[in-house]
Design a protein around this motif. Structure first.
Motif, PDB file in Angstrom:
ATOM      1  N   ILE A   6       0.865  -1.187   0.000  1.00  6.56           N
ATOM      2  CA  ILE A   6       0.000   0.000   0.000  1.00  6.56           C
ATOM      3  C   ILE A   6       0.901   1.235   0.000  1.00  6.56           C
ATOM      4  O   ILE A   6       1.793   1.364   0.845  1.00  6.56           O
ATOM      5  N   VAL A   7       0.657   2.148  -0.946  1.00  4.85           N
ATOM      6  CA  VAL A   7       1.512   3.332  -1.088  1.00  4.85           C
ATOM      7  C   VAL A   7       0.639   4.592  -1.154  1.00  4.85           C
ATOM      8  O   VAL A   7      -0.209   4.726  -2.039  1.00  4.85           O
ATOM      9  N   ASP A   8       0.872   5.513  -0.232  1.00  8.18           N
ATOM     10  CA  ASP A   8       0.181   6.806  -0.264  1.00  8.18           C
ATOM     11  C   ASP A   8       0.956   7.766   0.630  1.00  8.18           C
ATOM     12  O   ASP A   8       1.410   7.375   1.706  1.00  8.18           O
ATOM     13  N   ASP A   9       1.128   9.009   0.184  1.00  4.89           N
ATOM     14  CA  ASP A   9       1.880   9.971   0.985  1.00  4.89           C
ATOM     15  C   ASP A   9       1.048  10.519   2.143  1.00  4.89           C
ATOM     16  O   ASP A   9       1.589  11.211   3.010  1.00  4.89           O
ATOM     17  N   GLU A  10      -0.246  10.203   2.187  1.00  5.73           N
ATOM     18  CA  GLU A  10      -1.085  10.585   3.332  1.00  5.73           C
ATOM     19  C   GLU A  10      -1.138   9.418   4.299  1.00  5.73           C
ATOM     20  O   GLU A  10      -1.736   8.379   4.019  1.00  5.73           O
ATOM     21  N   GLU A  11      -0.512   9.593   5.458  1.00  7.28           N
ATOM     22  CA  GLU A  11      -0.358   8.501   6.414  1.00  7.28           C
ATOM     23  C   GLU A  11      -1.693   7.917   6.847  1.00  7.28           C
ATOM     24  O   GLU A  11      -1.838   6.697   6.988  1.00  7.28           O
ATOM     25  N   MET A  12      -2.681   8.757   7.041  1.00  3.60           N
ATOM     26  CA  MET A  12      -3.977   8.272   7.517  1.00  3.60           C
ATOM     27  C   MET A  12      -4.624   7.327   6.495  1.00  3.60           C
ATOM     28  O   MET A  12      -5.223   6.315   6.858  1.00  3.60           O
ATOM     29  N   ILE A  13      -4.473   7.652   5.206  1.00  2.00           N
ATOM     30  CA  ILE A  13      -5.043   6.800   4.159  1.00  2.00           C
ATOM     31  C   ILE A  13      -4.315   5.453   4.117  1.00  2.00           C
ATOM     32  O   ILE A  13      -4.927   4.389   4.047  1.00  2.00           O
ATOM     33  N   THR A  14      -2.979   5.507   4.167  1.00  2.00           N
ATOM     34  CA  THR A  14      -2.187   4.273   4.136  1.00  2.00           C
ATOM     35  C   THR A  14      -2.550   3.368   5.307  1.00  2.00           C
ATOM     36  O   THR A  14      -2.800   2.167   5.137  1.00  2.00           O
ATOM     37  N   ASP A  15      -2.575   3.941   6.520  1.00  2.27           N
ATOM     38  CA  ASP A  15      -2.881   3.138   7.711  1.00  2.27           C
ATOM     39  C   ASP A  15      -4.316   2.620   7.673  1.00  2.27           C
ATOM     40  O   ASP A  15      -4.584   1.480   8.081  1.00  2.27           O
ATOM     41  N   GLY A  16      -5.228   3.448   7.183  1.00  4.54           N
ATOM     42  CA  GLY A  16      -6.623   3.007   7.112  1.00  4.54           C
ATOM     43  C   GLY A  16      -6.808   1.836   6.160  1.00  4.54           C
ATOM     44  O   GLY A  16      -7.511   0.873   6.467  1.00  4.54           O
ATOM     45  N   LEU A  17      -6.182   1.920   4.993  1.00  6.62           N
ATOM     46  CA  LEU A  17      -6.255   0.815   4.030  1.00  6.62           C
ATOM     47  C   LEU A  17      -5.611  -0.449   4.607  1.00  6.62           C
ATOM     48  O   LEU A  17      -6.135  -1.559   4.444  1.00  6.62           O
ATOM     49  N   TYR A  18      -4.476  -0.264   5.284  1.00  5.49           N
ATOM     50  CA  TYR A  18      -3.771  -1.407   5.882  1.00  5.49           C
ATOM     51  C   TYR A  18      -4.665  -2.118   6.898  1.00  5.49           C
ATOM     52  O   TYR A  18      -4.814  -3.345   6.876  1.00  5.49           O
ATOM     53  N   GLU A  19      -5.263  -1.347   7.799  1.00  7.32           N
ATOM     54  CA  GLU A  19      -6.093  -1.941   8.848  1.00  7.32           C
ATOM     55  C   GLU A  19      -7.353  -2.590   8.261  1.00  7.32           C
ATOM     56  O   GLU A  19      -7.783  -3.661   8.700  1.00  7.32           O
ATOM     57  N   THR A  20      -7.933  -1.960   7.250  1.00 11.43           N
ATOM     58  CA  THR A  20      -9.142  -2.509   6.634  1.00 11.43           C
ATOM     59  C   THR A  20      -8.855  -3.847   5.957  1.00 11.43           C
ATOM     60  O   THR A  20      -9.567  -4.836   6.161  1.00 11.43           O
ATOM     61  N   LEU A  21      -7.801  -3.897   5.160  1.00 10.86           N
ATOM     62  CA  LEU A  21      -7.468  -5.134   4.445  1.00 10.86           C
ATOM     63  C   LEU A  21      -6.973  -6.209   5.408  1.00 10.86           C
ATOM     64  O   LEU A  21      -7.270  -7.393   5.240  1.00 10.86           O
ATOM     65  N   ASN A  22      -6.234  -5.787   6.418  1.00 12.84           N
ATOM     66  CA  ASN A  22      -5.735  -6.753   7.402  1.00 12.84           C
ATOM     67  C   ASN A  22      -6.886  -7.395   8.163  1.00 12.84           C
ATOM     68  O   ASN A  22      -6.835  -8.574   8.522  1.00 12.84           O
ATOM     69  N   GLY A  23      -7.920  -6.614   8.396  1.00 10.88           N
ATOM     70  CA  GLY A  23      -9.065  -7.129   9.135  1.00 10.88           C
ATOM     71  C   GLY A  23      -9.962  -8.045   8.325  1.00 10.88           C
ATOM     72  O   GLY A  23     -10.844  -8.704   8.883  1.00 10.88           O
ATOM     73  N   ARG A  24      -9.747  -8.115   7.008  1.00 12.39           N
ATOM     74  CA  ARG A  24     -10.590  -8.956   6.143  1.00 12.39           C
ATOM     75  C   ARG A  24     -10.075 -10.391   6.044  1.00 12.39           C
ATOM     76  O   ARG A  24     -10.733 -11.247   5.471  1.00 12.39           O
ATOM     77  N   ASN A  25      -8.882 -10.665   6.596  1.00 14.70           N
ATOM     78  CA  ASN A  25      -8.308 -12.018   6.548  1.00 14.70           C
ATOM     79  C   ASN A  25      -8.315 -12.586   5.129  1.00 14.70           C
ATOM     80  O   ASN A  25      -8.841 -13.665   4.858  1.00 14.70           O
ATOM     81  N   MET A  26      -7.739 -11.836   4.205  1.00  7.59           N
ATOM     82  CA  MET A  26      -7.713 -12.242   2.801  1.00  7.59           C
ATOM     83  C   MET A  26      -6.510 -13.121   2.463  1.00  7.59           C
ATOM     84  O   MET A  26      -6.290 -13.477   1.306  1.00  7.59           O
TER      85      MET A  26
END
Length: 542
Positions: A6-26
């Protein structure tokens, strides 16, 4: 396991995407970067299968990343995020296969859908598709057979490498440079089926696997595969000309992570398409052609020190002068004993015992002199293995291996050899299990001591010198939990202890357990415990 960055210069977006995908157990190994430059670090260090990136970033933007990804990792899928109204023009400007585009305003469900689609595309591409068909079409060509015979001669000949190596390469159409060093990798096959296939089937499978690997390596490398005299695949690899022209350092620095990543994808394709598990041992640096035979023997010895069952492992071997090669005296002159030794060295218990029974099952139909030779031939294979691995104090009756007259019948003598072989396989299996437990214990200790640092699967795998997918599978096998879940639990427990017993601020505690942003730490903690860090601290002090 696929790896998503996941790549984004906005930390909140990067962390949000990380936590969302991590929580989906994909089933994804997730990495994150807060800039295009940091993303390049990941791409140069390990294989990345899916990139979820912002298009507009300062410095190295998404478009520049795309060009590098398509050059270095052609199998990688890219999902671009954009928050701009000119989405249609961007879409028209970049017509690249394997790329998706999403507006940031479409929300997380669309992102999850796009990632799932990318995973499905990767699965499809690794099944028995055109690459497998292309490999099968080449199975019986005279050129492939001639190349294999030539390289077997190079590997097993006691004579120096001939001075006219380049001329031989040209005559045999070998796509390698005789003037430049070469990387070597060795494979070890295990069929998904428990039954032992015929010799012809094993050879056909080994050749299909050997040529399939060439298809995966062809993007950034020149390679040639062959089957050695033990029936195992061996690959010789050099960086492609366009990687090294004018910049040997760049080609050399990139080729090792590229090979590790492509061999992982190749392993999955072999399992999905051919039902064959392939472990790969790759030397960490190239060798001169004159060292070929010696390095080949050293890598074979390194293969014995695998951890766990070794299946689907990509191991990078670091060899030095103390890594001895098998001497010519250790190689029995009998073809059948070569196969027995190969099965014993590789831990292939079923194949060894099947061949053993074939050799000893007709003892009444052959003469005593042949039986005596057969007994001592097998004894030498077993004794050689015992001596090389210093197992004499763990195997009962070693001295009887060289004293046939201690047994009253041939049946009793061969039964003793069979029992000794089974003991050696048990010792080997026990050692692999012990090394697996030791390796995972080492990983756990590292996690506990570095909770405030990057604990990505790639970094942990580099610490323990395993490939990431194998570490993930081995950790789950040994611990009963996913590695990511273990890390989260360790961070939660450490955070709880600090909240109960320390006067540090919540932000400082978050940093201590690996979260630079207070919002990320709060979300992480509340998701795991149901309360915020401050609420937990207040409740624990009542």
């Amino acid at each position: 396991m696929y790896r998503l960055l996941i790549v984004d210069d906005e930390e909140m977006i990067t962390d949000g995407l990380y936590e969302t995908l991590n929580g989906r157990n994909m089933g994804l190994d997730l990495c994150k970067a807060y800039s295009g430059k940091e993303a390049l670090g990941w791409l140069h260090r390990t294989r990345i299968d899916i990139v979820l990136s912002d298009i507009r970033m300062p410095g190295i933007d998404g478009i520049r990343l795309l060009s590098i990804i398509k050059r270095d990792w052609p199998h990688c899928r890219v999902i671009f995020l954009t928050g701009y109204s000119d989405f249609d023009s961007v879409y028209q400007a970049i017509q690249t296969p394997g790329v998706q585009y999403l507006l940031k305003s479409e929300g997380y469900p669309k992102v999850i859908q796009a990632v799932s689609a990318a995973v499905a595309e990767l699965d499809d591409s690794l099944r028995k598709d055109e690459m497998v068909q292309h490999a099968q079409e080449k199975l019986n060509t005279l050129e492939v057979l001639a190349r294999g015979e030539y390289f077997r001669h190079l590997l097993n000949s006691a004579k120096p490498v001939p001075s006219n190596l380049g001329e031989d390469f040209r005559k045999l159409n070998i796509p390698l440079d005789a003037e430049k060093p070469v990387y070597m990798a060795q494979g070890e096959l295990s069929h998904a089926s428990t039954s032992v296939s015929s010799y012809a089937n094993r050879q056909e499978s080994a050749l299909a696997v050997t040529l399939l690997a060439e298809s995966f390596l062809s993007g950034q490398a020149r390679s040639l595969g062959m089957i050695d005299r033990f029936g195992d695949p061996v690959w010789f690899v050099q960086p492609s000309a366009d990687r090294t022209d004018g910049n040997e350092a760049e080609g050399g620095a990139f080729i090792l992570p590229y090979l590790e990543g492509q061999f992982e994808l190749f392993q999955k394709a072999c399992m999905d398409s051919l039902g064959i598990s392939v472990a790969v041992t790759l030397r960490d640096r190239p060798c001169d052609w004159k060292e070929l035979s010696s390095i080949y023997d050293k890598i074979r010895r390194q293969r014995q020190r695998k951890t766990g069952d070794g299946a689907l492992m990509v191991r990078t071997a670091t060899l030095d002068e103390t890594d001895g090669a098998c001497s010519n005296q250790e190689r029995s002159p009998r073809e059948k004993s070569d196969a027995l030794a190969a099965h014993l060295d590789a831990g292939r218990r079923g194949e060894f015992l099947l061949l053993f029974d074939e050799l000893t099952g007709s003892e009444r139909e052959i003469g005593a002199s042949y039986l005596l030779e057969l007994y001592y031939t097998i004894s030498l294979v077993l004794l050689s293995y015992i001596n090389r691995w210093e197992l004499g104090n763990q195997v009962a009756g070693v001295s009887a291996l060289m004293r046939r007259d201690e047994f009253s019948s041939w049946e009793e003598a061969f039964a003793f050899l069979r029992k000794t072989a089974e003991t050696l396989f048990e010792i080997r299996s026990s050692g692999e299990r012990n090394r697996a437990a030791e390796a995972i214990s080492k990983v756990r200790a590292y996690i506990e001591e570095h909770l405030d640092e990057d604990l990505s699967l790639v970094r942990l795998a580099g610490y323990i010198h395993f490939n990431p997918s194998y570490l993930s599978r081995l950790f789950k096998q040994e611990s009963g939990v996913n590695l990511s879940d273990y890390i989260e639990h360790a961070r939660i427990e450490q955070a709880k202890e600090l909240l109960r017993n320390d006067e540090l601020k919540v932000l400082e505690i978050g940093v201590r357990v690996g979260y630079e942003a207070s919002q990320s730490f709060t979300r992480f903690f509340k998701k795991a415990t149901g309360v915020t860090p401050q609420e937990y601290r207040d409740a624990s002090r009542m």
